[in-house]
Write a protein that holds these residues in place. Structure first.
Motif, PDB file in Angstrom:
ATOM      1  N   SER A 131       0.841  -1.202   0.000  1.00 43.40           N
ATOM      2  CA  SER A 131       0.000   0.000   0.000  1.00 43.40           C
ATOM      3  C   SER A 131       0.877   1.253   0.000  1.00 43.40           C
ATOM      4  N   LYS A 134       2.301   1.901   3.445  1.00 39.51           N
ATOM      5  CA  LYS A 134       3.420   1.033   3.818  1.00 39.51           C
ATOM      6  C   LYS A 134       4.695   1.432   3.088  1.00 39.51           C
ATOM      7  N   TYR A 302     -11.666  -4.797   3.138  1.00 34.68           N
ATOM      8  CA  TYR A 302     -10.207  -4.681   3.110  1.00 34.68           C
ATOM      9  C   TYR A 302      -9.626  -4.945   4.495  1.00 34.68           C
ATOM     10  N   ARG A 303     -10.224  -4.305   5.506  1.00 30.75           N
ATOM     11  CA  ARG A 303      -9.755  -4.468   6.878  1.00 30.75           C
ATOM     12  C   ARG A 303      -9.911  -5.921   7.335  1.00 30.75           C
ATOM     13  N   TYR A 305      -9.998  -8.676   5.516  1.00 27.65           N
ATOM     14  CA  TYR A 305      -9.049  -9.556   4.839  1.00 27.65           C
ATOM     15  C   TYR A 305      -7.677  -9.476   5.496  1.00 27.65           C
ATOM     16  N   ARG A 306      -7.190  -8.262   5.728  1.00 28.25           N
ATOM     17  CA  ARG A 306      -5.877  -8.100   6.330  1.00 28.25           C
ATOM     18  C   ARG A 306      -5.837  -8.689   7.743  1.00 28.25           C
ATOM     19  N   LYS A 307      -6.909  -8.503   8.483  1.00 25.69           N
ATOM     20  CA  LYS A 307      -6.984  -9.037   9.843  1.00 25.69           C
ATOM     21  C   LYS A 307      -6.932 -10.571   9.820  1.00 25.69           C
ATOM     22  N   MET A 309      -5.713 -12.547   7.481  1.00 22.29           N
ATOM     23  CA  MET A 309      -4.417 -13.029   7.012  1.00 22.29           C
ATOM     24  C   MET A 309      -3.359 -12.942   8.115  1.00 22.29           C
ATOM     25  N   LYS A 310      -3.386 -11.854   8.873  1.00 22.71           N
ATOM     26  CA  LYS A 310      -2.420 -11.740   9.975  1.00 22.71           C
ATOM     27  C   LYS A 310      -2.705 -12.777  11.057  1.00 22.71           C
ATOM     28  N   HIS A 330       3.736  -7.912   6.629  1.00 22.60           N
ATOM     29  CA  HIS A 330       3.143  -7.159   5.528  1.00 22.60           C
ATOM     30  C   HIS A 330       2.425  -8.112   4.570  1.00 22.60           C
ATOM     31  N   ILE A 331       1.167  -7.845   4.309  1.00 21.52           N
ATOM     32  CA  ILE A 331       0.337  -8.697   3.462  1.00 21.52           C
ATOM     33  C   ILE A 331       0.256  -8.102   2.065  1.00 21.52           C
ATOM     34  N   ARG A 333      -1.579  -9.029  -1.454  1.00 23.80           N
ATOM     35  CA  ARG A 333      -2.601  -9.905  -2.035  1.00 23.80           C
ATOM     36  C   ARG A 333      -2.528  -9.874  -3.558  1.00 23.80           C
TER      37      ARG A 333
END
Length: 346
Positions: A131, A134, A302-303, A305-307, A309-310, A330-331, A333
């Motif tokens: 992103s 990031k 979006y939030r 998905y990231r949550k 994955m972590k 860091h994810i 996708r």
């Protein structure tokens, strides 16, 4: 600094090989066998796997699911049937290696079309799909990556030599590769195969004995040496895990590509998270693939998905305070640069 790439089956799939579990199983179940236990195994293993999965979809089964499923399948055997259980294991492994040998015949034709400059450029700019926020926060790190030469290592969890052949071709053509303002990084001379190769002691199995559902089988030395990956490697007196631990410890950045973060390799996810805890200058990049489109209209999606994955990696942490490392995971996708073969062919 050293950047180490951990490569899973997603690489072979992106490369163009049909090496998903569903590809193999569709072929395997049609192979004839005169062994009753093996026939039953072929007919029942997928259902056994699906019972263990939260998402009950056959097309979503990955190789870690298969390994965990085989551990669960041990419940179907009684004391004294250890040999029959191991026969199922050996048959599945031998048939998988035969299947992969057929798939490997496609590699030369695929390699003829690969643009090595773009592939190597993608490796060296792996962070570009992060992103905007990031990239700004890590700008000093990325400036260093752009301006200096660094060591690259590859650790493969695959049994094919698709990555090996690609790296060999890149090395052969490196005199033709133009880097622009990027400093040239040295192409590694070899790929570490952490679980062997198609032709040398392929290791398929579990992280530890707790994943063998039949508790009586956990006391059987032959089953443990066959199914527990670390014990299998010790049994054949290889240094694959020792070499991998060394390379991870020497790394400042680890990139995980094409892996499912499954339970059958949890030993390594724990090890990598411990590596993150040890030094706050280290970073972990997870390159995840998802066949579903993520709506650009929904910040909530979006939030979420990231949550998720972590959480899929942080659940393996041995230390309690995961907030100390979460920001350094860091994810990325559906990367469009790293090992993106579709639009990189000549």
């Amino acid at each position: 600094m050293q950047i180490t790439f951990l490569i899973g089956n997603g690489f072979d799939v992106a490369f163009g090989l049909k090496t998903k579990y569903e590809d193999f199983y569709g072929w395997y179940k049609d192979q004839e066998s005169s062994n009753k236990h093996i026939d039953e195994f072929k007919n029942n293993i997928t259902n056994c796997i699906l019972k263990e999965k939260e998402e009950n979809k056959e097309e979503s089964i990955d190789w870690s699911d298969f390994e965990i499923g085989f551990g669960q399948y041990s419940k179907k055997f009684k004391e004294g049937e250890e040999e029959q259980y191991l026969e199922c294991y050996e048959d599945a492994k031998e048939q998988l290696m035969e299947y992969l040998e057929k798939e490997e015949t496609k590699i030369p034709d695929i390699l003829d079309k690969v643009d090595c400059e773009k592939i190597w450029q993608g490796v060296r700019t792996f962070y570009t799909n992060l992103s905007e926020r990031k990239q700004r926060d890590l700008s000093s790190l990325f400036d260093d990556l752009k301006q200096n030469s660094h060591t690259v290592k590859f650790i493969s969890f695959n049994y094919t030599d698709a990555l090996d052949q690609l790296i060999h071709k890149i090395k052969e053509e490196r005199s033709k590769v133009t880097y622009g303002t990027l400093r040239p990084w040295t192409v590694p001379s070899n790929v570490y195969h952490i679980h062997g190769t198609k032709n040398e002691y392929p290791i398929i199995g579990l992280s530890d004995e707790s994943q063998i559902a039949n508790e009586q089988f956990r006391e059987n030395e032959e089953i443990l040496d066959t199914l527990i990956k670390s014990k299998s490697i010790d049994a054949i007196e290889k240094n694959w895990y020792i070499d991998t631990e060394r390379e991870i410890q020497h790394s400042s950045i680890i990139c995980v590509y094409g892996m499912s973060l499954g339970e059958s390799d949890r030993l390594w996810w724990k090890f990598i998270l411990d590596w993150l805890f040890e030094n706050n200058a280290r970073h972990l990049f997870l390159f995840m693939y998802d066949s579903e489109e993520l709506s650009t209209l929904s910040t909530r999606a979006y939030r979420k998905y990231r949550k998720e994955m972590k959480e899929s990696i942080l659940k393996f942490a041995t230390a309690m305070d995961t907030s100390l490392i979460s920001d350094r995971i860091h994810i990325i996708r559906n990367t469009k640069t790293l090992f993106y073969f579709d639009n990189m062919t000549k």
